[in-house]
Design a protein around this motif. Sequence first.
Motif, PDB file in Angstrom:
ATOM      1  N   THR A  52     -45.852 -21.567  71.808  1.00 39.22           N
ATOM      2  CA  THR A  52     -46.031 -22.725  71.024  1.00 39.22           C
ATOM      3  C   THR A  52     -44.667 -23.331  70.611  1.00 39.22           C
ATOM      4  O   THR A  52     -44.457 -24.370  70.334  1.00 39.22           O
ATOM      5  N   THR A 105     -49.627 -25.998  75.314  1.00 35.09           N
ATOM      6  CA  THR A 105     -49.568 -25.606  74.020  1.00 35.09           C
ATOM      7  C   THR A 105     -48.369 -25.528  73.221  1.00 35.09           C
ATOM      8  O   THR A 105     -48.279 -25.159  72.098  1.00 35.09           O
ATOM      9  N   VAL A 136     -45.713 -26.779  70.769  1.00 26.55           N
ATOM     10  CA  VAL A 136     -45.749 -27.671  69.526  1.00 26.55           C
ATOM     11  C   VAL A 136     -44.303 -27.994  69.357  1.00 26.55           C
ATOM     12  O   VAL A 136     -43.847 -29.247  68.964  1.00 26.55           O
ATOM     13  N   LYS A 137     -43.355 -27.089  69.732  1.00 33.09           N
ATOM     14  CA  LYS A 137     -41.794 -27.429  69.351  1.00 33.09           C
ATOM     15  C   LYS A 137     -40.843 -26.978  70.355  1.00 33.09           C
ATOM     16  O   LYS A 137     -41.012 -25.929  70.962  1.00 33.09           O
ATOM     17  N   ASN A 158     -49.084 -33.163  77.098  1.00 32.30           N
ATOM     18  CA  ASN A 158     -49.107 -32.149  76.368  1.00 32.30           C
ATOM     19  C   ASN A 158     -49.373 -32.927  75.084  1.00 32.30           C
ATOM     20  O   ASN A 158     -48.533 -33.819  74.598  1.00 32.30           O
ATOM     21  N   PHE A 159     -50.499 -32.903  74.349  1.00 31.96           N
ATOM     22  CA  PHE A 159     -50.977 -33.489  73.320  1.00 31.96           C
ATOM     23  C   PHE A 159     -50.605 -32.691  72.103  1.00 31.96           C
ATOM     24  O   PHE A 159     -50.946 -33.119  70.966  1.00 31.96           O
ATOM     25  N   CYS A 160     -50.169 -31.415  72.053  1.00 32.37           N
ATOM     26  CA  CYS A 160     -49.809 -30.664  70.887  1.00 32.37           C
ATOM     27  C   CYS A 160     -48.377 -30.834  70.507  1.00 32.37           C
ATOM     28  O   CYS A 160     -48.052 -30.372  69.499  1.00 32.37           O
ATOM     29  N   LEU A 161     -47.402 -31.319  71.357  1.00 36.56           N
ATOM     30  CA  LEU A 161     -46.082 -31.533  71.009  1.00 36.56           C
ATOM     31  C   LEU A 161     -45.762 -32.398  69.676  1.00 36.56           C
ATOM     32  O   LEU A 161     -46.172 -33.431  69.791  1.00 36.56           O
ATOM     33  N   ALA A 162     -45.239 -31.561  68.866  1.00 34.18           N
ATOM     34  CA  ALA A 162     -44.946 -32.434  67.497  1.00 34.18           C
ATOM     35  C   ALA A 162     -43.480 -32.601  67.343  1.00 34.18           C
ATOM     36  O   ALA A 162     -43.270 -33.428  66.404  1.00 34.18           O
ATOM     37  N   GLU A 163     -42.807 -31.922  67.744  1.00 39.55           N
ATOM     38  CA  GLU A 163     -41.220 -31.895  67.492  1.00 39.55           C
ATOM     39  C   GLU A 163     -40.530 -31.864  69.003  1.00 39.55           C
ATOM     40  O   GLU A 163     -40.828 -30.534  69.571  1.00 39.55           O
ATOM     41  N   SER A 221     -36.552 -32.111  70.102  1.00 39.78           N
ATOM     42  CA  SER A 221     -35.030 -32.281  69.464  1.00 39.78           C
ATOM     43  C   SER A 221     -34.225 -32.375  70.736  1.00 39.78           C
ATOM     44  O   SER A 221     -34.211 -31.378  71.596  1.00 39.78           O
TER      45      SER A 221
END
Length: 83
Positions: free
Chosen positions: A7, A33, A35-36, A59-64, A66
């Motif tokens: 993740t 999966t 996320v970061k 990827n619909f889970c990526l929230a962050e 950098s």
Amino acid sequence: TPSFYITALNFKFCYLDFDDIMSLAAGLKFNKTIVKLGLANNGLKACVVKFLLESLLDNFCLAELSLAGNFLDNEFAVVLNVY
């Protein structure tokens, strides 16, 4: 079905080269999966980052994500606007 999921990945200051980015992009096409994802301070340019962006489209889970400290300029803003 996998018994575990990746993740978060952090490659800060790893100075990834083109082959590393291509391998990462290929893996991200199958791993939905994440996320970061940390890719700060790797000296990345827009022409390389676009391969990562393409692999993250599903990827619909990526929230962050950098990308700070890389060589991303106006060209990258245009590429990012397409996605």
